[in-house]
Design a protein around this motif. Sequence first.
Motif, PDB file in Angstrom:
ATOM      1  N   ARG A 110       3.074  -0.586   2.318  1.00  0.00           N
ATOM      2  CA  ARG A 110       4.587  -0.127   2.540  1.00  0.00           C
ATOM      3  C   ARG A 110       5.509  -1.323   2.766  1.00  0.00           C
ATOM      4  N   GLY A 114       8.940  -1.102   0.701  1.00  0.00           N
ATOM      5  CA  GLY A 114      10.043  -1.015   1.270  1.00  0.00           C
ATOM      6  C   GLY A 114      11.281  -2.198   1.007  1.00  0.00           C
ATOM      7  N   PHE A 437      14.912   0.022   5.776  1.00  0.00           N
ATOM      8  CA  PHE A 437      13.530  -0.370   5.861  1.00  0.00           C
ATOM      9  C   PHE A 437      13.309  -1.756   6.739  1.00  0.00           C
ATOM     10  N   HIS A 453       9.930   0.484  10.624  1.00  0.00           N
ATOM     11  CA  HIS A 453       9.133   1.690   9.816  1.00  0.00           C
ATOM     12  C   HIS A 453       7.628   1.316   9.963  1.00  0.00           C
TER      13      HIS A 453
END
Length: 735
Positions: A110, A114, A437, A453
């Motif tokens: 992630r 991001g 992000f 996040h």
Amino acid sequence: MSVEGPSGEWRPSSLPPARNPLLRDATSSVSTYCRICEAACGLIAELDDNGRLHRVRPNASHAHSRGFACNKPQAMVDLTYDPDRITTPMVRTGGPGAFSPVTWEEALDRCAAGLADVRDESGPAALAVLRGNPPFFDSGGVLWGRGFATALGIERTYTVNAEDAAARLTANEALYGAINRFPRPDLWHTDLALIIGGNPLHARSTRLSEPQTREAFDAIVARGGRVLVVDPRRTVTAERYEHISLRPGTDPWFLLGVCHVICAELSGAPDHGTPLAGWSEFAHLVAGLDLVECAAGCGVDPATLVDVGRAFLTASSAVTYGGTGTCAQRFGTLTNILLDTVLALTGNIDRVGGMLAGWAAIDLTGGRAAAPSGTRRTRAEGRPEVGGSLPSAGLAADILEPGDDRVRGLVIYGNNSVLSSGGGGERLEEALSRVDFAVGMDLYVNETNRFAHVLLPVTTMFERSDYPLTTADTQLRPSAYATAAVIEPRGEARDSWWIFDEISRRMGLGGSCPDPELAATAAARGARPTPVELIDRLLAQGPVDDLTFADLVDRHPNGVALRATLPPGRLTHDLPTPDGCVQLYSEQLRSEVGRLFAHAEPDAEWPLRLIGRREKGSQNTWMHNASRIYPDDYQFAALIHPDDAVACGVSDGEEVRLTSRVGSVVVPAAITEDIRPGVVSVPNGWGHRGGSWQRANAIGGVNTNDLVDPCDVEAVAGMSILNGVPIRMERAADS
Ligand SMILES: Nc1nc2c(c(=O)[nH]1)N[C@H]1C(S)=C(S)[C@@H](COP(=O)(O)OP(=O)(O)OC[C@H]3O[C@@H](n4cnc5c(=O)[nH]c(N)nc54)[C@H](O)[C@@H]3O)O[C@H]1N2
Ligand SMILES: Nc1nc2c(c(=O)[nH]1)N[C@H]1C(S)=C(S)[C@@H](COP(=O)(O)OP(=O)(O)OC[C@H]3O[C@@H](n4cnc5c(=O)[nH]c(N)nc54)[C@H](O)[C@@H]3O)O[C@H]1N2
Ligand code: SF4
Ligand SMILES: [Mo]
């Protein structure tokens, strides 16, 4: 296992917690060192039969700390096992602070996605790092953090330097021509020490790594010298030596007065061997000052200025030691320039017993000159980058102000600017909620990273190997030491360097090792380069022969003493100023003196001045969950003088409302003669809300940076003005 192909190309697979390669076999006690503050004290860690750390104690035989350690590392043992600590990667599944655990695999993917999205859409200019104080002491994180920024093309790193020591760096530039010409006070060989805006008996050392501050200052007095402490509060340091109380934010008046006395007694340009430029202009400036006005400007007696000036003239050697109180204030750069000017006039620059340049087995600056301050600036408010750091207080505007290069992707690395920055609070919270992000790397959910996040759990100092990379060249008695991790990481916590490496690999950028040669050699054998290997390379390039990380850990558990004193002659050698001289009358001095003369204190509306306070055992915003330091009966309080208590009709323990131009807080008052009339001191780094640290949240306190005007900053270094904040006070019940 993560697998690296022979070409160094990397393929992800499942990731079991990495056992630290240098973890010691469990024995009952091992040597390590503390990485909470700059003193970097040697410790003995005691482990039980299950490999659990239960106690740390000072290492009496340690070459650097020689038996000193404070109470914080023992509290750090508790925090290592704190149930409120985060020990698994998490992603945000709701509002700020609402996180759910995921695997490392998912968390890292992630992060890579991001950050890559932001980079692809807006270019690397939209990426930034927000770094705090604790990462400074994590050598792997320091090195691989640099490599990470290079790999991703990140040019903007916001830090807390403009709340800390950036003004010292701009003063170095004004005096010596470069930020990294950093003078260190040779406390062990001096006969006169002026401690100003610092509390070294509690805070230990700042801008130098000296565990034995009390021993060093006591020794000055013992050999017939003097220790003067200039502070609006009678701190433990002030109480032990000679206290001079001044009004906050007026240090330049004090120091100009001292320079006036010194110059009046010198018959001409000082001739101590140090090349000085600007003598006649500076002498003319201070000759034009009236001593009584200087004294009135800082709230001391004219006789005190005469006494201090004469003390510098007659001492056989002298130093000045400035702390955060001299930096995070309206005239931070000017104050720091004048601190060295006093010494330049009296022949105490670059000599034993005076100010000396640092020396270490690894010189992290590698002889490279740092970019001049202000080469880069914050995009919205134009605040200067100093020594590679943009002011954290400039981040909110750089996120909020529209534009292609607005900060959209952020790495929040061991930072809690919502509470620590002069531009924190609600404005920063609002800005952080607009970042596309953000990834946090920390031990806790804090008031700042709760907007991230993805939140990644990092190792504590007991769980990682280290070498004092950033503090060694600030030691006064240079030594070398290193530590292996003493315990396994709790849960799934991982080293920061490894996290930096993983994210950039997953982005297809080849890892975060900052040394291309080392990266290539490791890739050729299908391995991941490590900080220990890089530290070995840096040691091999340094001035000490035959020093390796493993040797230090295995054969020198108490460290190696390298020198008894810093070598003189290096601070002023080949000065990068236009004429090769120390500058007594720099552009920065001239412009700041002009500003000082024009400045009018807003006393009528705001009669009082707010200053901060570091308590024994505290550490900025983050050790407040330790019951050992903050027991149940801990009282968060503002120190106020009896005269001010009478003036606003408040009794001891009652709440007062403190109001500035931009905010207002309510705090219980503690009435004491230890604070100067007209000054209010409140501990900084509090006002917890929304972090995972439940005890800290319960104590709460207030955040005094809510009273700091984020738009009013020190002119040269862009310092947040955290001390000397104009306020008024009333009984909370009346307000
Ligand atoms: N009013 C006022 N404000 C001040 C000051 C002041 O004197 N007065 N002092 C200023 C100064 S000098 C400083 S240095 C700043 C500090 O400001 P910050 O660096 O923003 O705050 P800290 O509380 O030091 O720590 C930030 C985070 O680091 C985490 N942390 C602890 N250990 C580690 C670790 O090993 N790795 C990682 N990745 N994270 C870790 C903590 O959990 C915490 O959440 O505050 C500044 N703010
Ligand atoms: N216990 C503890 N130790 C710490 C920390 C901590 O939070 N707690 N933080 C660590 C960090 S990050 C740092 S940078 C160092 C800081 O180390 P120091 O700077 O030595 O620490 P402080 O206690 O903030 O000292 C600042 C002093 O300046 C005074 N002061 C305030 N305003 C003025 C002013 O205008 N003029 C003058 N002359 N004095 C003023 C304050 O009363 C205070 O005594 O400490 C480190 N050590
Ligand atoms: S003075 Fe700093 S480095 Fe030394 S033990 Fe205390 S917190 Fe650790
Ligand atoms: Mo600091």
